[in-house]
Design a protein around this motif. Structure first.
Motif, PDB file in Angstrom:
ATOM      1  N   VAL A 169       2.923 -13.704   3.228  1.00 40.90           N
ATOM      2  CA  VAL A 169       3.318 -12.039   3.387  1.00 40.90           C
ATOM      3  C   VAL A 169       3.167 -11.697   1.702  1.00 40.90           C
ATOM      4  CG1 VAL A 169       5.120 -10.486   3.676  1.00 40.90           C
ATOM      5  CG2 VAL A 169       4.787 -12.277   5.439  1.00 40.90           C
ATOM      6  N   VAL A 170       4.020 -12.377   1.086  1.00 48.96           N
ATOM      7  CA  VAL A 170       3.903 -11.850  -0.699  1.00 48.96           C
ATOM      8  C   VAL A 170       2.429 -12.195  -1.223  1.00 48.96           C
ATOM      9  CG1 VAL A 170       4.982 -12.243  -2.612  1.00 48.96           C
ATOM     10  CG2 VAL A 170       6.306 -12.338  -0.597  1.00 48.96           C
ATOM     11  N   VAL A 205       2.184  -4.779   3.171  1.00 48.52           N
ATOM     12  CA  VAL A 205       3.427  -5.801   2.863  1.00 48.52           C
ATOM     13  C   VAL A 205       4.806  -4.977   3.572  1.00 48.52           C
ATOM     14  CG1 VAL A 205       3.879  -4.513   0.715  1.00 48.52           C
ATOM     15  CG2 VAL A 205       4.611  -6.761   0.959  1.00 48.52           C
ATOM     16  N   GLU A 206       4.614  -3.470   3.436  1.00 50.90           N
ATOM     17  CA  GLU A 206       5.631  -3.087   4.259  1.00 50.90           C
ATOM     18  C   GLU A 206       5.959  -3.094   5.494  1.00 50.90           C
ATOM     19  OE1 GLU A 206       7.786   1.398   4.751  1.00 50.90           O
ATOM     20  OE2 GLU A 206       5.971   1.200   3.495  1.00 50.90           O
ATOM     21  N   ARG A 233       8.451  -3.988  -6.632  1.00 51.34           N
ATOM     22  CA  ARG A 233       7.484  -3.085  -7.550  1.00 51.34           C
ATOM     23  C   ARG A 233       7.812  -2.973  -8.884  1.00 51.34           C
ATOM     24  NH1 ARG A 233       6.498   0.083  -1.762  1.00 51.34           N
ATOM     25  NH2 ARG A 233       4.502  -1.074  -1.157  1.00 51.34           N
ATOM     26  N   ALA A 234       9.135  -3.149  -9.151  1.00 50.35           N
ATOM     27  CA  ALA A 234       9.508  -2.608 -10.564  1.00 50.35           C
ATOM     28  C   ALA A 234       9.308  -3.932 -11.469  1.00 50.35           C
ATOM     29  CB  ALA A 234      11.340  -2.350 -10.298  1.00 50.35           C
ATOM     30  N   ARG A 238      -3.944  -7.782  -2.307  1.00 48.27           N
ATOM     31  CA  ARG A 238      -4.445  -6.487  -1.986  1.00 48.27           C
ATOM     32  C   ARG A 238      -3.746  -5.291  -3.065  1.00 48.27           C
ATOM     33  NH1 ARG A 238      -2.380  -7.944   3.783  1.00 48.27           N
ATOM     34  NH2 ARG A 238      -0.249  -6.880   3.057  1.00 48.27           N
ATOM     35  N   GLY A 239      -3.077  -5.942  -3.946  1.00 48.43           N
ATOM     36  CA  GLY A 239      -2.879  -5.021  -4.919  1.00 48.43           C
ATOM     37  C   GLY A 239      -1.742  -4.052  -4.849  1.00 48.43           C
ATOM     38  N   GLU A 240      -0.715  -4.738  -3.584  1.00 48.33           N
ATOM     39  CA  GLU A 240       0.449  -3.730  -3.128  1.00 48.33           C
ATOM     40  C   GLU A 240       1.612  -4.318  -4.077  1.00 48.33           C
ATOM     41  OE1 GLU A 240       0.368  -2.879   1.255  1.00 48.33           O
ATOM     42  OE2 GLU A 240      -0.191  -5.098   0.846  1.00 48.33           O
ATOM     43  N   LEU A 241       1.776  -5.313  -4.485  1.00 46.09           N
ATOM     44  CA  LEU A 241       2.721  -5.921  -5.276  1.00 46.09           C
ATOM     45  C   LEU A 241       2.142  -6.316  -6.808  1.00 46.09           C
ATOM     46  CD1 LEU A 241       4.793  -8.031  -3.097  1.00 46.09           C
ATOM     47  CD2 LEU A 241       5.324  -5.746  -3.748  1.00 46.09           C
TER      48      LEU A 241
END
Length: 204
Positions: free
Chosen positions: A142-143, A87-88, A197-198, A149-152
């Motif tokens: 993208v999101v 994602v980054e 992420r928050a 993938r568990g990134e967000l």
């Protein structure tokens, strides 16, 4: 948008089909960049594209439909949706592409057209909304991939994250006139990711 005649700027005849559509959309974009929405005419677009104006009216029922197609095609082409595997990386590529697109002379001119003329022209304001909605819709994967993938966090709202991403770029371009570069894009990515992420960008 005026219907007055414009000085001749004839292009090379382009035939029919996809080649004709591409030529007309490019001509409409060039006219928007040079003259703005209010002064754009179908005659001028036809002369620049090398087609008869009846060809334009057969393919686009209204001049506004032509403008909407030209802007949507330009911004969709100029800012492709990346798939880097993280994602980054995706957001960084997206933000840097946006910066590169909007800091060209054409990008600044089109941004001025979309923002300033929309205040006076309700139809252009509607086109502007549709344009941004289309851009957010194209970038949603993208999101959604990042959530899978568990990134967000689950439930992260793609539109809200993307608005958070582009807001610092447009703020500098439109309001403060501060420099806009790759560092601006990278900082916008850091802010958007931190917010997501928050857990402060949930879907409604």
């Amino acid at each position: 948008m005026d219907s007055a005649e414009s000085p001749p700027r004839r292009g090379t005849p382009v035939g029919r089909g996809s080649r004709m559509r591409a030529a007309v959309l490019a001509a409409a974009l060039a006219e928007l960049t040079e003259t703005g929405y209010a002064a754009l005419t179908v005659d001028a677009v036809a002369q620049r594209a090398g087609v008869h104006k009846t060809t334009i009216y057969r393919n686009w029922k209204t001049p506004d439909g032509l403008v909407e197609d030209a802007l949507t095609r330009h911004f969709a082409t100029d800012v492709p949706v990346p798939d880097t595997g993280t994602v980054e990386g995706d957001l960084r590529a997206l933000a840097r592409s946006l910066v590169a697109s909007m800091t060209t002379d054409a990008g600044r001119a089109l941004l001025t057209t979309v923002l300033s003329d929309a205040v006076r022209t309700p139809r252009l304001a509607a086109i502007k909304r549709a344009l941004f909605e289309d851009r957010f819709r194209r970038a949603e994967p993208v999101v959604t991939r990042a959530v899978e993938r568990g990134e967000l966090p689950a439930g992260t709202d793609p539109a809200e994250l993307l608005k958070t991403l582009v807001a610092p770029v447009y703020f500098r371009l439109v309001f403060t006139g501060e420099p806009v570069d790759a560092a601006t894009a990278d900082r916008a990515v850091d802010v958007a990711l931190a917010a997501a992420r928050a857990g402060v960008l949930p879907a409604p």
